[in-house]
Design a protein around this motif. Structure first.
Motif, PDB file in Angstrom:
ATOM      1  N   ASP A   1      -5.268  -3.672  10.746  1.00 56.24           N
ATOM      2  CA  ASP A   1      -5.745  -3.057   9.667  1.00 56.24           C
ATOM      3  C   ASP A   1      -5.136  -1.782   9.531  1.00 56.24           C
ATOM      4  O   ASP A   1      -4.902  -0.804  10.240  1.00 56.24           O
ATOM      5  CB  ASP A   1      -7.316  -2.812   9.810  1.00 56.24           C
ATOM      6  N   PRO A   2      -4.475  -1.431   8.071  1.00 62.76           N
ATOM      7  CA  PRO A   2      -3.873  -0.445   7.853  1.00 62.76           C
ATOM      8  C   PRO A   2      -4.340   0.974   8.131  1.00 62.76           C
ATOM      9  O   PRO A   2      -3.889   2.213   8.311  1.00 62.76           O
ATOM     10  CB  PRO A   2      -3.324  -0.305   6.324  1.00 62.76           C
ATOM     11  N   SER A   3      -5.914   0.913   8.350  1.00 67.76           N
ATOM     12  CA  SER A   3      -6.680   2.148   8.526  1.00 67.76           C
ATOM     13  C   SER A   3      -6.572   2.494  10.160  1.00 67.76           C
ATOM     14  O   SER A   3      -6.972   3.625  10.405  1.00 67.76           O
ATOM     15  CB  SER A   3      -8.064   2.111   8.156  1.00 67.76           C
ATOM     16  N   VAL A   4      -5.998   1.719  10.799  1.00 68.25           N
ATOM     17  CA  VAL A   4      -5.737   1.924  12.329  1.00 68.25           C
ATOM     18  C   VAL A   4      -4.493   2.817  12.465  1.00 68.25           C
ATOM     19  O   VAL A   4      -3.530   2.118  12.332  1.00 68.25           O
ATOM     20  CB  VAL A   4      -5.841   0.584  13.317  1.00 68.25           C
TER      21      VAL A   4
ATOM     22  N   PRO B   1       3.814  -4.358   8.321  1.00 63.35           N
ATOM     23  CA  PRO B   1       3.570  -5.716   8.341  1.00 63.35           C
ATOM     24  C   PRO B   1       2.593  -5.925   7.468  1.00 63.35           C
ATOM     25  O   PRO B   1       2.731  -7.187   6.916  1.00 63.35           O
ATOM     26  CB  PRO B   1       3.162  -5.764   9.720  1.00 63.35           C
ATOM     27  N   GLU B   2       1.721  -4.952   6.812  1.00 58.00           N
ATOM     28  CA  GLU B   2       0.710  -5.502   5.892  1.00 58.00           C
ATOM     29  C   GLU B   2       0.379  -4.291   5.002  1.00 58.00           C
ATOM     30  O   GLU B   2       0.623  -3.172   5.631  1.00 58.00           O
ATOM     31  CB  GLU B   2      -0.278  -6.063   6.509  1.00 58.00           C
ATOM     32  N   TYR B   3      -0.157  -4.398   4.013  1.00 55.25           N
ATOM     33  CA  TYR B   3      -0.554  -3.570   2.908  1.00 55.25           C
ATOM     34  C   TYR B   3      -2.074  -3.828   2.513  1.00 55.25           C
ATOM     35  O   TYR B   3      -2.442  -4.845   2.107  1.00 55.25           O
ATOM     36  CB  TYR B   3       0.310  -3.212   2.021  1.00 55.25           C
ATOM     37  N   GLU B   4      -2.930  -2.617   2.481  1.00 54.57           N
ATOM     38  CA  GLU B   4      -4.160  -2.794   1.822  1.00 54.57           C
ATOM     39  C   GLU B   4      -3.907  -2.488   0.373  1.00 54.57           C
ATOM     40  O   GLU B   4      -3.558  -1.487  -0.215  1.00 54.57           O
ATOM     41  CB  GLU B   4      -5.182  -1.827   2.405  1.00 54.57           C
ATOM     42  N   MET B   5      -3.780  -3.584  -0.430  1.00 56.62           N
ATOM     43  CA  MET B   5      -3.610  -3.559  -1.868  1.00 56.62           C
ATOM     44  C   MET B   5      -4.918  -2.704  -2.579  1.00 56.62           C
ATOM     45  O   MET B   5      -4.437  -2.108  -3.489  1.00 56.62           O
ATOM     46  CB  MET B   5      -3.432  -4.855  -2.390  1.00 56.62           C
TER      47      MET B   5
ATOM     48  N   SER C   1      -8.700  -5.459   0.546  1.00 54.78           N
ATOM     49  CA  SER C   1      -7.693  -6.593   0.450  1.00 54.78           C
ATOM     50  C   SER C   1      -6.615  -6.325   1.277  1.00 54.78           C
ATOM     51  O   SER C   1      -5.644  -5.578   0.480  1.00 54.78           O
ATOM     52  CB  SER C   1      -7.512  -6.944  -1.033  1.00 54.78           C
ATOM     53  N   ILE C   2      -6.370  -6.893   2.409  1.00 54.74           N
ATOM     54  CA  ILE C   2      -5.402  -6.654   3.033  1.00 54.74           C
ATOM     55  C   ILE C   2      -4.315  -7.488   3.172  1.00 54.74           C
ATOM     56  O   ILE C   2      -4.780  -8.929   3.442  1.00 54.74           O
ATOM     57  CB  ILE C   2      -5.622  -6.266   4.618  1.00 54.74           C
TER      58      ILE C   2
ATOM     59  N   PRO D   1      -8.410   7.617  -0.693  1.00 54.93           N
ATOM     60  CA  PRO D   1      -9.046   6.731   0.084  1.00 54.93           C
ATOM     61  C   PRO D   1      -8.903   7.038   1.581  1.00 54.93           C
ATOM     62  O   PRO D   1      -7.948   7.661   1.998  1.00 54.93           O
ATOM     63  CB  PRO D   1      -8.559   5.344  -0.231  1.00 54.93           C
ATOM     64  N   ASP D   2      -9.730   6.543   2.305  1.00 55.18           N
ATOM     65  CA  ASP D   2      -9.827   6.865   3.802  1.00 55.18           C
ATOM     66  C   ASP D   2      -8.724   6.335   4.513  1.00 55.18           C
ATOM     67  O   ASP D   2      -8.213   6.793   5.556  1.00 55.18           O
ATOM     68  CB  ASP D   2     -11.277   6.548   4.556  1.00 55.18           C
ATOM     69  N   ASP D   3      -8.042   5.331   3.851  1.00 54.86           N
ATOM     70  CA  ASP D   3      -7.137   4.664   4.677  1.00 54.86           C
ATOM     71  C   ASP D   3      -6.021   4.048   3.635  1.00 54.86           C
ATOM     72  O   ASP D   3      -5.080   2.968   3.537  1.00 54.86           O
ATOM     73  CB  ASP D   3      -7.805   2.936   5.106  1.00 54.86           C
TER      74      ASP D   3
END
Length: 519
Positions: free
Chosen positions: A106-109, A311-315, A319-320, A357-359
């Motif tokens: 999770d990008p928030s991590v 490696p990934e993005y929260e759009m 929605s990751i 946003p928080d993340d």
């Protein structure tokens, strides 16, 4: 100049710029008539330029035509020798350049390799900028007659050619019937999207801007900005000029300060009441009216962004999406936008008058580590070789081998030429005697950023090459705002990327995916 300070301090995610084209697809966007009949509109296996999956026409100039030659490309440091360490040494170095973050996190991590100074939107803005510089609009017949790019080529300009193509008279597929507004269409999920053919590929000025869903949505934002200016009563020419100038303003006042540092940016441009003067000393093309693209920039320094892709993005909230995953469920483009990949720009840029946003996605640090998916590029990015040669799926390996093949100098030699004290191989962590006390320029730029700036922006060598190339090309363009509108301002106060997106009407308020409190 923006006063925003990029003092190094690692924390959240960092910037790509060039390499999200590795987030590409093997499907070519629709070729358009006129100037768009270029290699950029050909089938992917024939297309010569696509960040690490091919070479742009003429990039081998230093090894085919001499180190002093200039045409579409050329060397910035012509007197420096090529650096050619053994291939096995380069391949071994590439294998050590792996970011430890596991894909799917999770990008928030947040971890120690995130950069809290650079939101991840600048990763893709950098790619968008690169495409605008390297777009080859030379007609295909002229390219075939001049495969080395010595005579038939367009100079690099920041003119939003990917948005406007050759204009409404030639590239009619990009424009509405009025010849003023650029086309947008709703995707099957009701998302504002590029106009597309039946197979899902876009009608677009540069097919590379449809290879990734985030870059495609930046393209859409600039289209919306142009259409907003038309709706306000501006002529086509005025709307195009003002859109281009806002793009150039963002490069100077937002993008460059973040990736090379505000002090360097400000030192190279001097603003007076009536003029803006560029004072760089490294980028000096032989023909200032037809500037070339330096190989040290295109093949090494501007590839700093490869280390900064996530490696990934929260759009948008909840929605990751991975950069590579199951077809239709990742960020590879050349297909209609879906609700899952629609971008909430507040997750990618600071938006004025909106709480963050928080993340928010932050870029990965500019360092010598690349995200794990970039070591196993899929066949849609690196096709199988028709001759049966083994595929090289590691982006790091491709970069290091390409730089050797194209004759780039070493990082230490460039540092000396710039006039800064070179980092030693011991400082760079290269202890094999076969390096001969020198390092590949791309690796040097990344390690320099890590050592000098904690990975938050580029260091002495990388920053100078990137800043001087971009500002040198911008200052050579007589139609840029630096020359044609030095007293122009896009707004009374600061105008950064979030302001541009708001001006374009591209900010959408997304509902929260979190359940209401107490529910």
């Amino acid at each position: 100049m923006t006063a925003e300070h990029s003092k190094p301090r690692p924390s959240r995610r960092q910037l790509l710029s060039t390499a999200a084209a590795a987030v590409g697809t093997g499907v070519a966007a629709q070729a358009l008539p006129g100037a768009l009949e270029s290699a950029a509109a050909a089938k992917p296996v024939d297309r010569p330029w696509g960040h690490a999956v091919g070479d742009p026409r003429g990039s081998d100039i230093a090894v085919t035509s001499g180190r002093g030659a200039e045409a579409r490309f050329g060397l910035m440091f012509k007197k420096l020798p090529a650096f050619a360490p053994p291939d096995d040494l380069l391949i071994a170095l590439a294998t050590q350049m792996t970011d430890p973050r596991q894909p799917g996190t999770d990008p928030s991590v947040v971890d120690a390799f995130d950069n809290d100074k650079v939101p991840a939107g600048f990763t893709f803005l950098g790619q968008f900028i690169d495409h605008d510089m390297t777009r080859d609009t030379t007609p295909l017949t002229d390219q075939q007659a001049d495969p080395k790019g010595l005579k038939n080529f367009d100079t690099p300009l920041f003119d939003l050619g990917s948005v406007y193509g050759a204009g409404p008279a030639v590239d009619k597929a990009l424009y509405e019937a009025d010849g003023k507004q650029l086309k947008l269409r709703l995707s099957p999920d009701g998302i504002p999207d590029l106009p597309r053919a039946a197979d899902g590929t876009a009608y677009i000025g540069d097919p590379r801007n449809d290879e990734n869903h985030i870059v495609a949505q930046l393209q859409i934002a600039f289209i919306r900005l142009h259409n907003t200016l038309i709706a306000e009563g501006n002529s086509f020419e005025t709307a195009r000029r003002l859109t281009r100038w806002r793009f150039q303003w963002i490069i100077v006042h937002d993008y460059l300060p973040k990736v090379v540092g505000p002090d360097l940016t400000e030192s190279l441009l001097k603003q007076t009441k009536t003029a803006i003067t560029y004072s760089g000393s490294l980028y000096k093309p032989k023909n200032p009216n037809r500037p070339m693209m330096p190989l040290e920039y295109a093949v090494a320094a501007f590839r700093f962004g490869h280390s900064m892709i996530r490696p990934e993005y929260e759009m948008h909230d909840g929605s990751i999406v991975p950069i590579f995953g199951t077809a239709g469920h990742d960020l590879r483009g050349s297909c209609p936008l879906t609700a899952d990949v629609e971008a909430d720009w507040n997750y990618f840029f600071k938006i004025p008058d909106m709480d963050p946003p928080d993340d928010r996605n932050m870029s990965r640090l500019m360092d010598t580590k690349l995200s794990k998916p970039l070591f196993t590029l899929p066949t849609t990015v690196v096709p199988d070789d028709p001759g049966g040669l083994p595929r090289i799926t590691s982006l790091a390996t491709r970069n290091l081998l390409r730089a050797k093949r194209l004759g780039l100098p070493s990082g230490q030699d460039v540092a000396k030429a710039i006039g800064v004290t070179p980092l030693t191989n011991a400082e760079l962590g290269l202890d094999d005697a076969r390096w001969g006390g020198k390092a590949p320029l791309w690796y040097y730029v990344l390690k320099e950023a890590e050592l000098q700036c904690q990975g938050c922006h580029l260091g002495s060598v990388g920053g100078r090459i990137v800043a001087e190339t971009i500002l040198g090309i911008l200052s050579a363009d007589k139609s840029s705002y630096l020359n044609a509108g030095p007293t122009w301002r896009p707004a009374p106060g600061p105008f950064l990327m979030g302001d541009l997106l708001r001006r374009a009407g591209a900010i959408k308020i997304f509902p929260s995916a979190d359940p209401p409190a107490g529910g």
